[in-house]
Design a protein around this motif. Structure first.
Motif, PDB file in Angstrom:
ATOM      1  N   VAL A 167       0.753  -0.982   0.038  1.00 25.20           N
ATOM      2  CA  VAL A 167       0.092   0.152  -0.158  1.00 25.20           C
ATOM      3  C   VAL A 167       0.881   1.348   0.044  1.00 25.20           C
ATOM      4  N   ASN A 168       0.479   2.285  -0.728  1.00 21.27           N
ATOM      5  CA  ASN A 168       1.275   3.525  -1.013  1.00 21.27           C
ATOM      6  C   ASN A 168       2.591   3.467  -1.362  1.00 21.27           C
ATOM      7  N   MET A 169       2.696   2.499  -2.197  1.00 14.21           N
ATOM      8  CA  MET A 169       3.963   2.177  -2.829  1.00 14.21           C
ATOM      9  C   MET A 169       3.786   1.857  -4.486  1.00 14.21           C
ATOM     10  N   SER A 170       4.939   2.150  -5.132  1.00 16.92           N
ATOM     11  CA  SER A 170       4.567   1.792  -6.703  1.00 16.92           C
ATOM     12  C   SER A 170       5.855   0.487  -6.826  1.00 16.92           C
ATOM     13  N   GLY A 171       5.866   0.429  -8.317  1.00 14.91           N
ATOM     14  CA  GLY A 171       6.813  -0.640  -8.618  1.00 14.91           C
ATOM     15  C   GLY A 171       8.345  -0.193  -8.294  1.00 14.91           C
ATOM     16  N   SER A 172       8.643   1.238  -8.303  1.00 20.06           N
ATOM     17  CA  SER A 172       9.879   1.564  -7.806  1.00 20.06           C
ATOM     18  C   SER A 172      10.442   0.958  -6.660  1.00 20.06           C
ATOM     19  N   LEU A 173       9.435   0.546  -5.634  1.00 19.09           N
ATOM     20  CA  LEU A 173      10.207  -0.318  -4.539  1.00 19.09           C
ATOM     21  C   LEU A 173      11.162  -1.163  -4.982  1.00 19.09           C
ATOM     22  N   TRP A 174      11.064  -1.759  -6.014  1.00 16.79           N
ATOM     23  CA  TRP A 174      12.068  -2.873  -6.329  1.00 16.79           C
ATOM     24  C   TRP A 174      13.334  -2.339  -7.236  1.00 16.79           C
ATOM     25  N   ASP A 175      13.452  -1.108  -7.608  1.00 12.59           N
ATOM     26  CA  ASP A 175      14.521  -0.740  -8.357  1.00 12.59           C
ATOM     27  C   ASP A 175      16.043  -0.967  -7.893  1.00 12.59           C
ATOM     28  N   VAL A 229      16.631  -3.881  -6.433  1.00 13.94           N
ATOM     29  CA  VAL A 229      16.673  -5.226  -6.674  1.00 13.94           C
ATOM     30  C   VAL A 229      17.074  -5.542  -8.110  1.00 13.94           C
ATOM     31  N   VAL A 230      16.161  -4.863  -8.888  1.00 15.66           N
ATOM     32  CA  VAL A 230      16.152  -5.016 -10.587  1.00 15.66           C
ATOM     33  C   VAL A 230      17.499  -4.537 -11.027  1.00 15.66           C
ATOM     34  N   THR A 231      18.230  -3.371 -10.483  1.00 15.95           N
ATOM     35  CA  THR A 231      19.440  -3.053 -10.794  1.00 15.95           C
ATOM     36  C   THR A 231      20.538  -4.239 -10.564  1.00 15.95           C
ATOM     37  N   ARG A 232      20.341  -4.927  -9.766  1.00 15.13           N
ATOM     38  CA  ARG A 232      21.371  -6.045  -9.284  1.00 15.13           C
ATOM     39  C   ARG A 232      21.040  -7.427 -10.055  1.00 15.13           C
ATOM     40  N   MET A 233      20.110  -7.282 -10.998  1.00 11.71           N
ATOM     41  CA  MET A 233      19.637  -8.549 -11.687  1.00 11.71           C
ATOM     42  C   MET A 233      20.665  -8.870 -12.963  1.00 11.71           C
ATOM     43  N   ARG A 270      14.314 -11.205 -16.695  1.00 13.44           N
ATOM     44  CA  ARG A 270      13.389  -9.999 -17.120  1.00 13.44           C
ATOM     45  C   ARG A 270      12.325  -9.715 -15.963  1.00 13.44           C
ATOM     46  N   CYS A 271      12.313  -8.333 -15.529  1.00 15.15           N
ATOM     47  CA  CYS A 271      11.680  -7.811 -14.215  1.00 15.15           C
ATOM     48  C   CYS A 271      10.685  -6.907 -14.515  1.00 15.15           C
ATOM     49  N   ILE A 272       9.432  -7.565 -14.378  1.00 16.48           N
ATOM     50  CA  ILE A 272       8.356  -6.607 -14.549  1.00 16.48           C
ATOM     51  C   ILE A 272       7.773  -6.059 -13.283  1.00 16.48           C
ATOM     52  N   THR A 273       7.754  -4.722 -13.198  1.00 17.71           N
ATOM     53  CA  THR A 273       7.143  -4.073 -12.053  1.00 17.71           C
ATOM     54  C   THR A 273       5.991  -3.251 -11.961  1.00 17.71           C
ATOM     55  N   PRO A 274       4.773  -3.753 -11.976  1.00 20.34           N
ATOM     56  CA  PRO A 274       3.467  -3.201 -12.220  1.00 20.34           C
ATOM     57  C   PRO A 274       3.361  -2.209 -10.986  1.00 20.34           C
ATOM     58  N   THR A 275       2.789  -0.985 -11.155  1.00 23.65           N
ATOM     59  CA  THR A 275       2.084  -0.216  -9.844  1.00 23.65           C
ATOM     60  C   THR A 275       0.890  -0.430  -9.749  1.00 23.65           C
ATOM     61  N   LEU A 315      18.533  -9.917  -1.476  1.00 16.11           N
ATOM     62  CA  LEU A 315      17.357 -10.520  -2.058  1.00 16.11           C
ATOM     63  C   LEU A 315      17.344 -10.701  -3.560  1.00 16.11           C
ATOM     64  N   ALA A 316      18.213 -10.116  -4.161  1.00 13.94           N
ATOM     65  CA  ALA A 316      18.494 -10.255  -5.840  1.00 13.94           C
ATOM     66  C   ALA A 316      19.118 -11.280  -5.886  1.00 13.94           C
ATOM     67  N   GLN A 317      20.084 -11.599  -4.990  1.00 12.49           N
ATOM     68  CA  GLN A 317      20.770 -13.060  -5.095  1.00 12.49           C
ATOM     69  C   GLN A 317      19.632 -14.244  -5.109  1.00 12.49           C
TER      70      GLN A 317
END
Length: 282
Positions: free
Chosen positions: A29-37, A39-43, A48-53, A267-269
């Motif tokens: 709640v009150n977050m967007s897909g950017s929460l995962w930025d 993690v995604v940059t460490r993949m 393929r990372c899909i981060t919906p809002t 978490l990325a690992q």
């Protein structure tokens, strides 16, 4: 950002592309897909990372069908998104919000090959802790929800004990939190969606029945729990992992609920390992 047209309305998402394992990463709640930025940059580049809002209060456009913005309804939207994007062999990842467990338990989940439940709502902990209950309580009165969102403009309120200060050990960057709270601060329709969602919390009987159905998901499940979490009881981690036939528990130190913020490298690992274990067309 591309947009998917779903039954409740339009959902924006980011997509890194890649011809390797597919991860769909969900926020609270009150977050967007950017929460995962972080993690995604460490993949690895092929993942393929899909981060919906999701329509949980940080979406910019109100939903056309607000009646579908419930725990079960948003869980169904996740399933619709997988179909709309024609995704298969997906590793579905939850953090904070645990409602997508309804998708794992009840389907349609044929497109989900593995799941990671990262410090999320479980058992009777809906909504989680004092911050979650504060949003649920304020949602009963539209003026109180408006006030709660306006107070989030101030750093002292965001990091106050018992509020967002308990969500992550390391402060979320100001610009990111501004992005998260601005839609509900400025848009009445977004607050309406958030209010409907907050008031749809499943009752005790429904949550108990969900727990009974979760073992039917017989694919790999990684449960990641933060040892210092103040919102998600520590005993819920091993208990949740034990429900699934292929459940595995990993405990993470030096983190609160938002493990993607506090320990993105760990978490990325773990997520790469899980996604890489998925057999295509299982």
């Amino acid at each position: 950002m591309p947009t998917a047209s779903l039954s409740a309305g339009q959902v924006k998402y980011a997509d890194t592309g890649g011809d390797g394992p597919v991860l769909v990463l969900l926020h609270g709640v009150n977050m967007s897909g950017s929460l995962w930025d972080g993690v995604v940059t460490r993949m690895p580049p092929d993942v393929r990372c899909i981060t919906p809002t999701l329509p949980l209060g940080s979406h910019r456009r109100p939903m056309a069908r607000a009646d579908l913005v419930t725990h079960r309804g948003v869980s169904a939207l996740v399933g619709e998104l997988l179909e709309a994007l024609d995704l298969t062999d997906v590793t579905l990842v939850l953090n904070d919000w645990g409602g997508a467990q309804f998708l794992l338990a009840d389907g349609p989940n044929e497109r989900v090959a593995a799941a990671a439940l990262v410090a999320c709502e479980a058992f009777d902990n809906f909504p989680p802790g004092r911050p979650g209950k504060a949003i649920a309580d304020s949602a009963r009165v539209p003026a109180l929800l408006w006030l709660a969102m306006q107070l989030q403009r101030f750093g002292w309120f965001r990091r106050a004990p018992g509020g967002w200060g308990w969500m992550s050990k390391r402060p979320v960057p100001t610009a990111v939190m501004d992005e998260w709270f601005r839609p509900a601060q400025q848009n009445r329709g977004v607050r309406r969606d958030l209010r409907i969602f907050a008031m749809s919390t499943p009752g005790a009987a429904e949550l108990s029945a969900l727990v009974d159905r979760l073992p039917s998901f017989d694919r790999p499940v990684l449960v990641v729990w933060a040892t210092e979490d103040r919102l998600m009881p520590r005993e819920h981690g091993p208990r949740l992992a034990s429900l699934f036939p292929q459940g595995r528990l990993v405990e993470v130190d030096d983190s609160y609920t938002l493990v993607p913020v506090d320990r993105p490298e760990v978490l990325a690992q773990e997520l790469v390992q899980l996604a890489s274990s998925v057999s295509p067309g299982r």
